[in-house]
Design an enzyme around this catalytic site. Structure first.
Site, PDB file in Angstrom:
ATOM      1  N   VAL A  14       0.837  -1.206   0.000  1.00  0.00           N
ATOM      2  CA  VAL A  14       0.000   0.000   0.000  1.00  0.00           C
ATOM      3  C   VAL A  14       0.874   1.260   0.000  1.00  0.00           C
ATOM      4  O   VAL A  14       0.608   2.218  -0.733  1.00  0.00           O
ATOM      5  CB  VAL A  14      -0.978   0.002   1.209  1.00  0.00           C
ATOM      6  CG1 VAL A  14      -1.829   1.259   1.211  1.00  0.00           C
ATOM      7  CG2 VAL A  14      -1.867  -1.244   1.180  1.00  0.00           C
ATOM      8  N   LYS A 205     -12.575  -4.613  11.781  1.00  0.00           N
ATOM      9  CA  LYS A 205     -13.288  -3.596  11.001  1.00  0.00           C
ATOM     10  C   LYS A 205     -14.674  -3.338  11.595  1.00  0.00           C
ATOM     11  O   LYS A 205     -15.164  -2.209  11.618  1.00  0.00           O
ATOM     12  CB  LYS A 205     -13.380  -4.044   9.546  1.00  0.00           C
ATOM     13  CG  LYS A 205     -12.003  -4.052   8.865  1.00  0.00           C
ATOM     14  CD  LYS A 205     -12.002  -4.819   7.566  1.00  0.00           C
ATOM     15  CE  LYS A 205     -10.635  -4.766   6.891  1.00  0.00           C
ATOM     16  NZ  LYS A 205     -10.494  -5.733   5.805  1.00  0.00           N
TER      17      LYS A 205
HETATM   18  N1  HSE Z   1      -6.645  -8.699   4.202  1.00  0.00           N
HETATM   19  C1  HSE Z   1      -7.603  -7.675   4.076  1.00  0.00           C
HETATM   20  C2  HSE Z   1      -8.771  -8.209   3.260  1.00  0.00           C
HETATM   21  C3  HSE Z   1      -6.979  -6.494   3.404  1.00  0.00           C
HETATM   22  O1  HSE Z   1      -8.621  -9.257   2.622  1.00  0.00           O
HETATM   23  O2  HSE Z   1      -9.832  -7.609   3.273  1.00  0.00           O
HETATM   24  C4  HSE Z   1      -7.836  -5.254   3.386  1.00  0.00           C
HETATM   25  O3  HSE Z   1      -8.115  -4.790   4.673  1.00  0.00           O
END
Ligand code: HSE
Length: 435
Positions: A14, A205
């Protein structure tokens, strides 16, 4: 023209995408915001790998002190991930009067309270758009676009890797192992892909989304979590015959005075919008009182989509700096209706169940007898072909049942001598699609 100086810590997938966008779109961005954003130093322990972007050797360093101690740097971008030393770097950057951009969902889910408090104390801003849904502007939408709303629920497919794996299994009959290997090669997976497939990344998340929607910072330990590593190709295919698709859903939902926060494989009708989210895509379906039901959709992992969100945060910060503005990070107010977290035991749902039972008379009667004792009513049942050692899969869909009752009933059923393998139960979600 104002010149904003950035220090980048973490020059991986990123990070190099961010540098590439800032370089290749410099003219366009400068014209749009009337300021230039310059990356003054880049820190990473690995300075030899190829990144597909060339940078002046003079900006590269292996020593984070070169970035943190530089008084000319206005914004620190933290993209190393993990808890330590990312946490220490961010806290120090704030104390040194720098704003922060991070994509570190694991850190914010676990130490967000402390980090946000530090930002407030230092009158600095911390932005983290790339931490959920990569390039989908979900955080900005919740913080700004939907600021006047109260929220009822969030249903999200927020891990691109898991969704990619489930899609490959479902659409190409691919094995779990092959699909995950592919996701790693494509750069979607976390350093430790257990975070993806065991629902940990989705839970991180979900903690952030719940905080933004309900003002409640839920401890990771309080998020009910099941991953996709035990989802079998057989169940995916049997569910498909029933018109159901399997997704790893992250759910935060207000139920009277309680909030439930859970991540687990979920079956959705094929006609549901979230059932058609395939591959690495994410989708976050938010139910709000003023704006109604909204769906945010797009790639949830990948270099440039995540970098797009980081650059968007940099632009926001540039505008804040120019305006001399401190935006109290995440000044959320807890929804006063929420008094407690709802335990998974209290949860009620329809379920898909697969028993592996001996193929002989009376088996169904014994299984349904135990279910009946717990008030569990069967909606449909199919016995599949005999496949091995005289045992057969029996696939059932049950009407709404309490999780606690179902788990107790399954515990009893699995101890019957007619049952040959641990039974599988997957929740079926029937929430309304957006109008
Ligand atoms: N590993 C995470 C996914 C990356 O596959 O969503 C993005 O947050």
């Amino acid at each position: 023209m104002k010149r904003i100086t950035v220090g980048l810590i973490g020059f991986g997938n990123v990070g190099s995408g961010v540098v590439r966008i800032l370089r290749e779109r410099k003219g366009m961005l400068t014209e749009k915001i009337g300021s230039s954003i310059d990356v003054k130093s880049i820190c990473d322990i690995d300075l030899s790998s190829k990144r597909g972007v060339s940078v002046d050797k003079g900006v590269l360093t292996r020593n984070a002190r070169d970035v943190l101690d530089d008084p000319q740097i206005d914004i620190i971008v933290e993209l190393i991930g993990g808890i330590h030393p990312a946490k220490e770097f961010i806290l120090e950057a704030l104390k040194k009067g720098k704003h922060v951009v991070t994509a570190n969902k694991a850190l914010l889910a676990q130490y967000g309270k402390e980090v946000f408090a530090q930002a407030r104390d230092c009158n600095k801003n911390i932005y983290f758009e790339a931490s959920v849904g990569a390039g989908i502007p979900i955080i900005k939408s919740l913080r700004e676009g939907l600021v006047a709303n109260k929220f009822n629920s969030i249903f999200g497919i927020v891990n691109g890797t898991s969704n990619y794996v489930l899609s490959q299994m479902s659409e190409h009959n691919c094995s779990f192992t092959d699909a995950l290997r592919d996701a790693k090669i494509k750069g979607f997976a976390e350093k430790d892909p257990t975070f993806d497939v065991e629902g940990i990344d989705s839970a991180h998340k979900l903690v952030l989304l719940s905080y933004l929607c309900f003002g409640k910072f839920v401890d990771m330990e309080d998020v009910y979590r099941e991953g996709i590593s035990s989802v079998s190709l057989a169940d995916i295919n049997y569910a498909k015959e029933l018109g159901l698709a399997i997704k790893l859903l992250a759910v935060a939902k207000r139920e009277q005075d309680s909030l439930e926060v859970r991540v687990h494989p979920t079956l959705l009708r094929h006609s549901h919008l979230l059932a058609s989210v395939h591959g690495v895509n994410n989708a976050i379906y938010v139910s709000s009182d003023l704006a109604g039901n909204l769906l945010f959709y797009g790639p949830g992992a990948g270099q440039l989509c995540a970098a797009s969100a980081v650059v968007s945060d940099l632009i926001d910060l540039t505008q804040d700096i120019k305006a001399g503005m401190f935006r109290p990070t995440l000044h959320t107010i807890q929804d006063s209706a929420i008094k407690r977290l709802r335990k998974i035991d209290e949860f009620e749902s329809r379920y898909y169940i697969r028993f592996t039972a001996l193929d002989k008379p009376g088996v169904l009667a014994r299984v349904s007898g135990v279910l009946a004792r717990f008030g569990i009513s069967i909606a449909s049942v199919t016995q599949k072909e005999r496949h091995k050692a005289k045992s057969v899969p029996i696939v059932m869909v049950i009407h709404e049942a309490k999780e606690k009752n179902l788990r107790t009933a399954l515990g009893i059923i699995d101890r019957l001598n007619i049952i040959k393998e641990k039974s599988v139960a997957i929740r079926i979600e029937d929430f309304e699609p957006p109008q």
